[in-house]
Design a protein around this motif. Structure first.
Motif, mmCIF file in Angstrom:
data_model
loop_
_atom_site.group_PDB
_atom_site.id
_atom_site.type_symbol
_atom_site.label_atom_id
_atom_site.label_comp_id
_atom_site.label_asym_id
_atom_site.label_seq_id
_atom_site.Cartn_x
_atom_site.Cartn_y
_atom_site.Cartn_z
ATOM 1 N N ASP A 147 11.165 12.590 85.617
ATOM 2 C CA ASP A 147 11.223 11.267 86.232
ATOM 3 C C ASP A 147 10.008 10.458 85.788
ATOM 4 O OD1 ASP A 147 12.311 9.273 87.754
ATOM 5 O OD2 ASP A 147 11.455 9.996 89.644
ATOM 6 N N GLU A 149 9.608 7.734 84.288
ATOM 7 C CA GLU A 149 9.609 6.278 84.421
ATOM 8 C C GLU A 149 8.831 5.828 85.650
ATOM 9 O OE1 GLU A 149 13.743 5.382 84.407
ATOM 10 O OE2 GLU A 149 13.966 5.944 82.303
ATOM 11 N N ARG A 150 8.714 6.692 86.632
ATOM 12 C CA ARG A 150 7.979 6.350 87.853
ATOM 13 C C ARG A 150 6.486 6.623 87.715
ATOM 14 N NH1 ARG A 150 11.396 8.090 93.122
ATOM 15 N NH2 ARG A 150 13.213 6.831 92.674
#
Length: 179
Positions: A147, A149-150
């Motif tokens: 994840d 992108e966070r």
């Protein structure tokens, strides 16, 4: 915490903790040195760890008996310390000349495991448990990066570097029997 409330009093709490850690380390070393079925230690200092454990075993076995008395075990470790320190990601085969955790203000007779650099230090040896811990850490990095992108760019970059270094290290120090 030791330098806070518990460490500054005359209660002896810090000494008790250090004594318990030393006893646990002595029991670990005695188990490692007398267990003929255990897998060999691997890594940059694996061969040296095996040599030190063999020498330590000569002192922990007496007349066909394994040392089980805590006081005797403490004396043996104090006298014949192989300077092996178990950790989560490695077993440190402490040699102060090549220890990356050593600082001028720190202790010279033992590693500072909080400052350990397991992927860079030549004092590192690995048990199967250490290797599994590194593999679990690698899986946790994969989960965090899934994840990405966070994540902030700097954090993502550092995690990617750590993952790349961990994979390279595990590949470089894979035991022959596991291949």
């Amino acid at each position: 915490m030791f330098e806070g409330y518990a460490g500054t009093s005359d209660s002896g709490f810090r000494d008790e903790v250090e004594a318990e850690e030393a006893l646990a380390r002595g029991q670990y070393l005695a188990d490692m040195s007398t267990n003929g079925d255990r897998p060999a230690l691997t890594g940059p200092a694996g061969a040296e760890a095996e040599t030190r454990l063999a020498a330590f075993a000569r002192h922990t076995v007496f007349e066909g008996q394994v040392v089980t008395d805590e006081a005797r075990l403490r004396r043996i470790v104090a006298r014949h310390d192989p300077h092996l320190y178990p950790g989560t990601f490695l077993t440190c085969v402490y040699n102060p000349d090549r220890a990356l955790c050593r600082t001028p203000s720190g202790p010279a007779d033992r590693p500072v495991m909080a400052d350990c650099q397991p992927l860079a230090c030549r004092n590192a040896a690995f048990t199967p448990t250490n290797r599994h811990a590194l593999e679990r850490h690698l899986a946790a990095l994969d989960t965090a990066l899934a994840d990405s992108e966070r994540l902030a760019p700097y954090v993502r970059h550092r995690l990617e570097d750590q993952r790349r270094e961990t994979v390279a290290y595990l590949t470089r120090h894979t035991p022959e029997s596991a291949s």
